[in-house]
Design a protein around this motif. Structure first.
Motif, PDB file in Angstrom:
ATOM      1  N   LEU A   1       0.507  -1.402   0.566  1.00 17.28           N
ATOM      2  CA  LEU A   1      -0.223   0.089  -0.012  1.00 17.28           C
ATOM      3  C   LEU A   1       0.826   1.502   0.067  1.00 17.28           C
ATOM      4  CD1 LEU A   1      -2.689  -0.845   2.517  1.00 17.28           C
ATOM      5  CD2 LEU A   1      -3.220  -0.449  -0.053  1.00 17.28           C
ATOM      6  N   ARG A   2       1.838   1.171   0.465  1.00 20.52           N
ATOM      7  CA  ARG A   2       2.942   2.531   0.470  1.00 20.52           C
ATOM      8  C   ARG A   2       3.727   3.099  -0.637  1.00 20.52           C
ATOM      9  NH1 ARG A   2       5.217   1.993   7.126  1.00 20.52           N
ATOM     10  NH2 ARG A   2       3.498   2.440   7.926  1.00 20.52           N
ATOM     11  N   GLN A   3       3.537   1.748  -0.815  1.00 20.80           N
ATOM     12  CA  GLN A   3       4.929   1.697  -2.716  1.00 20.80           C
ATOM     13  C   GLN A   3       3.459   1.912  -3.435  1.00 20.80           C
ATOM     14  OE1 GLN A   3       5.625  -2.304  -3.367  1.00 20.80           O
ATOM     15  NE2 GLN A   3       8.074  -2.217  -2.002  1.00 20.80           N
ATOM     16  N   GLN A   4       2.200   1.464  -4.162  1.00 19.49           N
ATOM     17  CA  GLN A   4       1.566   2.200  -4.652  1.00 19.49           C
ATOM     18  C   GLN A   4       1.223   4.099  -3.730  1.00 19.49           C
ATOM     19  OE1 GLN A   4      -0.544   0.707  -7.302  1.00 19.49           O
ATOM     20  NE2 GLN A   4       1.140  -1.131  -7.095  1.00 19.49           N
TER      21      GLN A   4
ATOM     22  N   VAL B   1      -3.588   1.886 -10.152  1.00 15.80           N
ATOM     23  CA  VAL B   1      -3.068   2.201  -9.260  1.00 15.80           C
ATOM     24  C   VAL B   1      -4.406   0.688  -8.630  1.00 15.80           C
ATOM     25  CG1 VAL B   1      -3.723   2.416  -6.696  1.00 15.80           C
ATOM     26  CG2 VAL B   1      -2.143   3.819  -8.191  1.00 15.80           C
ATOM     27  N   LYS B   2      -6.015   1.027  -9.247  1.00 14.42           N
ATOM     28  CA  LYS B   2      -7.334   0.370  -8.777  1.00 14.42           C
ATOM     29  C   LYS B   2      -7.075  -0.927  -9.191  1.00 14.42           C
ATOM     30  CE  LYS B   2     -10.643   3.958  -8.371  1.00 14.42           C
ATOM     31  NZ  LYS B   2     -11.737   4.629  -9.222  1.00 14.42           N
ATOM     32  N   ALA B   3      -6.097  -1.149 -10.734  1.00 17.59           N
ATOM     33  CA  ALA B   3      -6.040  -2.542 -11.271  1.00 17.59           C
ATOM     34  C   ALA B   3      -4.953  -2.923 -10.368  1.00 17.59           C
ATOM     35  CB  ALA B   3      -5.273  -2.148 -12.836  1.00 17.59           C
ATOM     36  N   ASN B   4      -4.126  -2.186  -9.877  1.00 18.13           N
ATOM     37  CA  ASN B   4      -2.986  -3.269  -9.065  1.00 18.13           C
ATOM     38  C   ASN B   4      -3.677  -4.157  -7.842  1.00 18.13           C
ATOM     39  OD1 ASN B   4      -1.608  -2.367 -11.425  1.00 18.13           O
ATOM     40  ND2 ASN B   4      -0.507  -0.985  -9.661  1.00 18.13           N
ATOM     41  N   LEU B   5      -4.614  -3.359  -7.272  1.00 23.56           N
ATOM     42  CA  LEU B   5      -4.781  -4.004  -6.250  1.00 23.56           C
ATOM     43  C   LEU B   5      -6.109  -4.713  -6.285  1.00 23.56           C
ATOM     44  CD1 LEU B   5      -6.250  -0.489  -4.038  1.00 23.56           C
ATOM     45  CD2 LEU B   5      -4.476  -1.409  -3.627  1.00 23.56           C
TER      46      LEU B   5
ATOM     47  N   GLN C   1      -6.994   4.039   3.729  1.00 23.24           N
ATOM     48  CA  GLN C   1      -7.223   5.382   4.079  1.00 23.24           C
ATOM     49  C   GLN C   1      -6.562   6.661   3.237  1.00 23.24           C
ATOM     50  OE1 GLN C   1     -10.814   5.798   4.718  1.00 23.24           O
ATOM     51  NE2 GLN C   1     -10.069   7.157   3.815  1.00 23.24           N
ATOM     52  N   GLU C   2      -5.301   6.278   3.402  1.00 22.04           N
ATOM     53  CA  GLU C   2      -4.277   7.525   2.746  1.00 22.04           C
ATOM     54  C   GLU C   2      -4.711   6.930   0.996  1.00 22.04           C
ATOM     55  OE1 GLU C   2      -0.861   7.508   5.276  1.00 22.04           O
ATOM     56  OE2 GLU C   2      -1.926   8.348   6.364  1.00 22.04           O
ATOM     57  N   LEU C   3      -4.548   6.046   0.806  1.00 13.60           N
ATOM     58  CA  LEU C   3      -4.538   5.707  -0.662  1.00 13.60           C
ATOM     59  C   LEU C   3      -5.217   6.019  -1.514  1.00 13.60           C
ATOM     60  CD1 LEU C   3      -3.340   4.587  -3.170  1.00 13.60           C
ATOM     61  CD2 LEU C   3      -3.163   2.210  -2.272  1.00 13.60           C
ATOM     62  N   MET C   4      -6.539   5.427  -0.501  1.00 13.42           N
ATOM     63  CA  MET C   4      -8.332   6.269  -0.857  1.00 13.42           C
ATOM     64  C   MET C   4      -8.315   7.600  -1.679  1.00 13.42           C
ATOM     65  SD  MET C   4      -9.306   3.416  -2.122  1.00 13.42           S
ATOM     66  CE  MET C   4     -10.966   3.656  -1.707  1.00 13.42           C
ATOM     67  N   ASP C   5      -7.776   8.860  -0.534  1.00 11.52           N
ATOM     68  CA  ASP C   5      -7.991  10.303  -0.582  1.00 11.52           C
ATOM     69  C   ASP C   5      -7.155   9.839  -1.177  1.00 11.52           C
ATOM     70  OD1 ASP C   5      -9.619  10.145   1.843  1.00 11.52           O
ATOM     71  OD2 ASP C   5      -7.923  10.275   3.977  1.00 11.52           O
ATOM     72  N   GLU C   6      -6.015   9.757  -1.920  1.00 11.52           N
ATOM     73  CA  GLU C   6      -4.691  10.370  -2.744  1.00 11.52           C
ATOM     74  C   GLU C   6      -5.244   9.590  -4.050  1.00 11.52           C
ATOM     75  OE1 GLU C   6      -1.759  12.286  -4.237  1.00 11.52           O
ATOM     76  OE2 GLU C   6      -2.367  12.370  -1.941  1.00 11.52           O
ATOM     77  N   MET C   7      -5.940   9.113  -4.528  1.00 10.20           N
ATOM     78  CA  MET C   7      -6.422   8.525  -5.749  1.00 10.20           C
ATOM     79  C   MET C   7      -8.184   9.485  -6.008  1.00 10.20           C
ATOM     80  SD  MET C   7      -6.581   4.814  -4.936  1.00 10.20           S
ATOM     81  CE  MET C   7      -7.565   4.033  -6.523  1.00 10.20           C
ATOM     82  N   HIS C   8      -8.543  10.470  -4.898  1.00 14.62           N
ATOM     83  CA  HIS C   8      -9.464  10.565  -5.086  1.00 14.62           C
ATOM     84  C   HIS C   8      -8.921  12.031  -5.232  1.00 14.62           C
ATOM     85  CE1 HIS C   8     -13.693  12.530  -4.541  1.00 14.62           C
ATOM     86  NE2 HIS C   8     -13.147  13.312  -3.791  1.00 14.62           N
ATOM     87  N   GLN C   9      -8.688  12.655  -4.889  1.00 15.51           N
ATOM     88  CA  GLN C   9      -7.297  14.146  -5.178  1.00 15.51           C
ATOM     89  C   GLN C   9      -7.222  14.103  -6.393  1.00 15.51           C
ATOM     90  OE1 GLN C   9      -4.913  15.314  -2.207  1.00 15.51           O
ATOM     91  NE2 GLN C   9      -5.484  14.209  -0.473  1.00 15.51           N
TER      92      GLN C   9
END
Length: 676
Positions: free
Chosen positions: A604-607, A621-625, A654-662
């Motif tokens: 998660l941190r790498q993504q 990122v979504k495809a990787n997850l 949650q941090e990754l989801m926030d960054e994707m949303h931004q």
């Protein structure tokens, strides 16, 4: 009729000779006379409760014999003949007069054994009067039993349900030699690690089969009696400590070379094959000694084998008699005679309508291991049996009463295209091999795949409940036993981390707790002190010792052949681990729980880092997850490790989801500033 304790005590020494008394006590006790006190006619003392159980079991057996004589219930041997289990028989044909009895009190009972009668009749009368034990042996030359092994096991299971002792023997010692029967070329010697792997797998397969036999007995209305006995034994337990001089002294002097050399296997291998080695030549004698050991220790008087085992069974009968008669200690002497002589029989060789050996599918064996032949494929194999053979297979491979089989065949004849009898056969076999839940699940899966309604007489299909975390693990639902782990883990990490990596603990800390509490076990020679270097389990004899916290370098002391480790938690969770080099592990593409660099948090941190730097888009990122989740999902029936879940993982997600949303909305302001 059999004689109970009261009948024996009512007879004075003046009216019964000593030899008659010994034979009568053998009948009453249900096993060979083996102690000095019993031979002298003295009572063997038990506690009152235990003695009451013995007396009740004997009374029930005598009552059963009377019902058989009156025709109220079927004789077990008659059932074997009716269902087609009996091919060739071997055993005593001596009469009471030939046993040299000097008085007439007991001649009326022994007169049942007519001089020169077929062993078929001898076995029938023996099983009527005496609660004998029977066994069948299996050498672990493959990693699984196949459907052909099931046929000689079926009479053992039936005998157990009818009150006899049923034993299954694993030939951990004899597998080192290899049975030369009907072979022109010697078997390739098994590697130590292969033999160990086979031994562990077959041991737990047999335990699972016996669990399912108990379930089948309840289904068919059998009430388990205190006297029912069953066991899975390994002949390495006695061969590993048996002096060769003992075998030669008790057996070698009396076994003549002429009969041994006249066996077809010996003649064919010497004249047409690659010759007969001394170890192969002694194989039948080793098998006969196995029988003798169980005969004198457990009362096992009958051997059941496949159609190719008749010569070995005949040799075994003679071996037991020779060793018994050559007992040098009078206190251990066991009397001979028709009630104590060994007997045996073979089951027929089965072929399908095309003449192919039964149990083969496209040239491959139909295995009982669900990871080699799936439950669905096993079901399909029996559904494909022809109409000409299905009735015979129902008699041989199921515990269905004959009236149920006849009724099923009547329904089947009305519309053969529905294959009612074949589905009944497949359902019952899968239920015996893998359990009734698996039988229901597999039948419904077959129905869903082919879109046809399955009608099984007397069965209402149901989907079994899914297992939960609170459900105790069962041998039937155990994951695949064998797995690989890298050398760096086995040789350099703690035993707690190894337990975690093997799926026997939910975390490394839980693995450490298991070791501290000695709640897990490792394949090893029991009784060794920690200061000793060599603790390796004998590769042909399964034994465990509790795991303790030790230094990582101590794990090497438990490696079999330098590369195999066996771990166990509870009764059902087994792992047979092959240690591979780190290079092989990397090339395999596998990962294990707790492996450095493969955790969910690191991923998660790498993504998140690559998303912030612009190296990845939100869609990538979504495809990787998504791919990561699919890779983590194991195939059905394979090992599923505990989900990795923690506060750190939830926060990183949650941090990754926030960054994707931004990135998607084009807003780089912090989440707090947006009022979210």
């Amino acid at each position: 009729m059999a004689f109970g304790k009261g009948a024996l005590m009512s007879m004075s020494r003046g009216s019964v000779c000593r030899r008659c008394l010994l034979t009568m006590k053998s009948m009453a006790g249900g096993g060979p006379i083996s102690t000095y006190a019993q031979q002298r006619g003295k009572k063997t003392w038990h506690g009152p409760k235990y003695q009451a159980k013995i007396d009740q079991a004997q009374a029930d057996w005598e009552e059963r014999a009377e019902k058989i004589k009156k025709g109220e219930i079927q004789h077990t041997w008659d059932m074997f003949v009716e269902r087609g289990y009996v091919k060739d028989t071997a055993g005593s044909t001596k009469s009471g007069a030939e046993v040299n009895l000097k008085c007439t009190v007991f001649r009326s009972r022994l007169a049942d054994f007519n001089s020169g009668e077929r062993s078929h009749e001898t076995i029938r009368k023996l099983m009527l009067h005496k609660r004998i034990g029977a066994y069948t042996g299996i050498d672990p030359t493959a990693p699984s039993l196949h459907i052909g092994h099931l046929l000689p096991l079926m009479p053992i299971f039936w005998m157990y349900m009818h009150g006899y002792a049923g034993y299954t023997l694993i030939g951990g010692a004899t597998a080192k030699i290899g049975d030369p029967t009907d072979r022109l070329v010697s078997r390739t010697p098994l590697k130590r690690t292969d033999l160990t792997m086979n031994l562990v797998k077959i041991h737990y397969q047999l335990k699972a089969l016996w669990m399912n036999v108990e379930e089948q007995a309840r289904r068919r209305g059998f009430e388990k009696d205190w006297a029912w006995k069953r066991a899975v034994v390994n002949n390495s337990t006695w061969w590993n400590s048996l002096p060769l001089i003992e075998v030669l002294k008790r057996l070698g002097d009396s076994m003549r070379m002429g009969p041994l050399l006249s066996r077809d296997t010996v003649k064919n291998k010497m004249s047409k094959g690659d010759g007969m080695s001394f170890s192969e030549f002694t194989y039948p004698l080793m098998q006969g000694w196995d029988w003798w050991h169980m005969y004198q220790a457990n009362g096992i008087q009958m051997q059941i084998g496949g159609s190719d085992q008749y010569g070995n069974i005949v040799t075994g009968v003679e071996t037991v008699k020779v060793v018994r008669d050559n007992e040098p200690d009078p206190a251990k002497k066991i009397e001979g005679g028709p009630f104590n002589d060994p007997v045996g029989f073979t089951v027929p060789l089965l072929t399908d309508s095309a003449g192919v050996k039964f149990g083969k599918s496209a040239g491959n064996a139909v295995w009982l291991d669900k990871f080699q032949t799936s439950e669905f494929d096993l079901y399909g194999y029996f559904v494909r049996r022809s109409d000409q053979e299905v009735e015979k297979l129902l008699k041989l491979f199921t515990f269905l009463p004959m009236e149920n089989i006849n009724e099923a065949m009547k329904i089947h004849s009305e519309n053969p295209a529905r294959r009612v009898a074949q589905h009944l056969l497949a359902f019952e076999v899968v239920g015996l091999v893998h359990g009734m839940n698996a039988a229901h699940r597999t039948a419904l899966n077959h129905q869903a795949r082919y879109g046809k309604q399955i009608d099984i007489p007397g069965i209402t299909l149901r989907m079994p409940k899914a297992a939960t975390e609170d459900t105790p693990p069962s041998i039937l639902d155990a994951p695949k036993m064998d797995m690989q782990l890298p050398e760096s883990l086995i040789m350099g990490k703690s035993i707690g981390r190894i337990l975690y990596a093997a799926g026997l603990a939910k975390s490394a800390s839980e693995g450490h707790r298991l070791a501290t509490q000695q709640g897990a076990y490792i394949g090893a020679m029991p009784g060794h002190k920690r200061t000793e270097d060599n603790k390796v389990m004998d590769y042909s004899q399964l034994s465990f010792t509790p795991i303790k916290l030790w230094f990582p370098q101590e794990t090497r002391n438990y490696l079999i052949d330098g590369k195999m480790l066996i771990l166990r938690k509870g009764k059902a969770q087994i792992r047979v681990i092959e240690m591979v080099s780190d290079e092989e592990w990397k090339e395999s593409g596998q990962t294990y729980p707790g492996e450095p660099g493969t955790g969910a948090l690191r991923m998660l941190r790498q993504q998140l880092k690559m998303l912030k730097s612009g190296m990845l888009t939100p869609d990538e990122v979504k495809a990787n997850l998504k791919n990561h989740v699919e890779e983590e999902a194991p195939p059905p029936g394979f090992m599923k490790f505990p989900d990795q879940d923690s506060y750190a993982i939830r926060r990183a997600t949650q941090e990754l989801m926030d960054e994707m949303h931004q990135k998607e909305v084009g807003d780089d302001s912090p989440r707090e500033e947006r009022g979210e």
